[in-house]
Design a protein around this motif. Structure first.
Motif, mmCIF file in Angstrom:
data_model
loop_
_atom_site.group_PDB
_atom_site.id
_atom_site.type_symbol
_atom_site.label_atom_id
_atom_site.label_comp_id
_atom_site.label_asym_id
_atom_site.label_seq_id
_atom_site.Cartn_x
_atom_site.Cartn_y
_atom_site.Cartn_z
ATOM 1 N N TRP A 210 0.804 -1.680 -0.292
ATOM 2 C CA TRP A 210 -0.251 0.195 -0.015
ATOM 3 C C TRP A 210 0.461 1.103 0.311
ATOM 4 O O TRP A 210 0.604 2.635 -0.730
ATOM 5 N N GLN A 211 1.758 1.078 0.647
ATOM 6 C CA GLN A 211 2.773 2.467 0.605
ATOM 7 C C GLN A 211 3.361 2.994 -0.683
ATOM 8 O O GLN A 211 3.331 4.290 -0.939
ATOM 9 N N ARG A 212 3.947 1.471 -1.341
ATOM 10 C CA ARG A 212 4.504 1.963 -3.057
ATOM 11 C C ARG A 212 3.441 1.914 -3.682
ATOM 12 O O ARG A 212 3.949 2.721 -4.424
ATOM 13 N N LEU A 213 1.830 1.887 -3.264
ATOM 14 C CA LEU A 213 1.055 2.002 -4.395
ATOM 15 C C LEU A 213 0.977 2.968 -3.814
ATOM 16 O O LEU A 213 0.947 4.385 -5.104
ATOM 17 N N ALA A 214 0.936 4.088 -2.955
ATOM 18 C CA ALA A 214 1.127 5.362 -2.405
ATOM 19 C C ALA A 214 1.830 5.716 -3.341
ATOM 20 O O ALA A 214 1.451 7.435 -3.569
ATOM 21 N N GLU A 215 2.901 5.665 -3.747
ATOM 22 C CA GLU A 215 4.309 6.738 -3.658
ATOM 23 C C GLU A 215 4.275 6.412 -5.412
ATOM 24 O O GLU A 215 4.184 7.793 -5.795
ATOM 25 N N ILE A 216 3.746 5.051 -5.995
ATOM 26 C CA ILE A 216 3.346 5.777 -7.692
ATOM 27 C C ILE A 216 2.199 6.744 -8.035
ATOM 28 O O ILE A 216 2.686 7.157 -8.136
ATOM 29 N N GLN A 217 1.652 6.315 -7.108
ATOM 30 C CA GLN A 217 0.387 6.933 -7.275
ATOM 31 C C GLN A 217 0.998 8.755 -7.097
ATOM 32 O O GLN A 217 -0.183 9.276 -8.130
ATOM 33 N N GLN A 218 1.517 8.912 -6.152
ATOM 34 C CA GLN A 218 1.560 10.629 -5.647
ATOM 35 C C GLN A 218 2.730 10.809 -6.876
ATOM 36 O O GLN A 218 3.404 12.059 -7.215
ATOM 37 N N GLN A 220 2.818 9.587 -10.040
ATOM 38 C CA GLN A 220 1.526 9.849 -11.764
ATOM 39 C C GLN A 220 0.882 11.303 -11.325
ATOM 40 O O GLN A 220 0.604 11.879 -12.438
ATOM 41 N N LEU A 221 0.436 11.537 -10.578
ATOM 42 C CA LEU A 221 -0.124 12.947 -9.407
ATOM 43 C C LEU A 221 0.925 14.068 -10.089
ATOM 44 O O LEU A 221 0.625 15.243 -11.366
ATOM 45 N N GLU A 222 1.718 13.574 -9.818
ATOM 46 C CA GLU A 222 3.059 14.715 -10.103
ATOM 47 C C GLU A 222 3.672 14.860 -10.995
ATOM 48 O O GLU A 222 3.608 16.240 -11.927
#
Length: 234
Positions: A210-218, A220-222
């Motif tokens: 979940w932490q890695r998914l959150a980092e990937i999502q962040q 992508q947003l950036e």
């Protein structure tokens, strides 16, 4: 293709990367216990499986002492099996049968026959023939006339011999059941500890995912934000 060895941060010896793991992949409770023993341990440090097994043994021993108090010999066997990855389940009946002597096997067969309907029917038939022969067929020259003193003597001797044989067989059955209960306790305790370890490890891996998914999502947003800004400029 040979793999370059990695230095274990505990034993300071070169090990194969396949013979250990990174500290951050260890379940949190065990990693916290290791950091108490080695305060300067980094999350990216490499720990070989041998040292990890020793830490796990000490950790399990500490947990069991906190939960159940002083450890018994059975508890120590379970801890040792966890360290060495041994299988505790065993066929107690076969192991017990191999240690029996000829006299013990004979007494078991005698006790088994003495507690069966075959014995009761055979013995009842012998008594009936004995009484009938001495009371009717050999009334004038009976070898055991009424009140059948010889028959009572034989029955008393049979009971005196049969009772200790049955008790010996029962004692061995109790010993077999005790060994089986001890083995069941060790297997259940090890299974409980392993299941607890797996639950904690799965929760740890899920939280990391979940932490890695959150980092990937962040990221992508950036990236989308940067793309939108660049498109506006053009």
């Amino acid at each position: 293709m040979s793999v370059a060895p990695v230095i274990c941060q505990i034993c300071k010896k070169p090990k194969s990367p396949n013979n250990g793991m990174i500290a951050e992949l260890i379940r949190p409770s065990l990693l916290e216990f290791i950091k108490k023993k080695v305060p300067d341990l980094d999350n990216k440090a490499f720990i070989c499986f041998e040292d990890l097994g020793n830490f796990r043994k000490d950790y399990v021993k500490e947990v069991l002492e906190d939960e159940i108090g002083e450890l018994s010999a059975l508890d120590n066997e379970v801890i040792q099996s966890l360290e060495q990855h041994e299988i505790l389940s065993a066929d107690i009946s076969k192991q017990f049968e191999k240690k029996l002597t000829f006299g013990e096997r004979l007494s078991d067969h005698i006790a088994e026959f003495g507690g069966s309907w075959k014995f009761l029917i055979t013995f009842g038939a012998v008594i009936f023939v004995w009484i009938g022969a001495n009371a009717v067929l050999l009334a004038t020259r009976a070898f055991d006339p009424y009140p059948f003193i010889l028959l009572n003597l034989i029955l008393s001797c049979l009971a005196a011999v049969q009772a200790p044989i049955i008790m010996m067989s029962q004692n061995r059955a109790e010993a077999r059941d005790r060994l089986r209960a001890e083995n069941d306790y060790k297997v259940n305790l090890k299974a409980e500890l392993e299941i607890r370890h797996l639950h904690e490890k799965v929760d740890h891996l899920l939280s990391r995912q979940w932490q890695r998914l959150a980092e990937i999502q962040q990221m992508q947003l950036e990236l989308m934000h940067d793309l939108s800004r660049s498109s506006r400029r053009t």
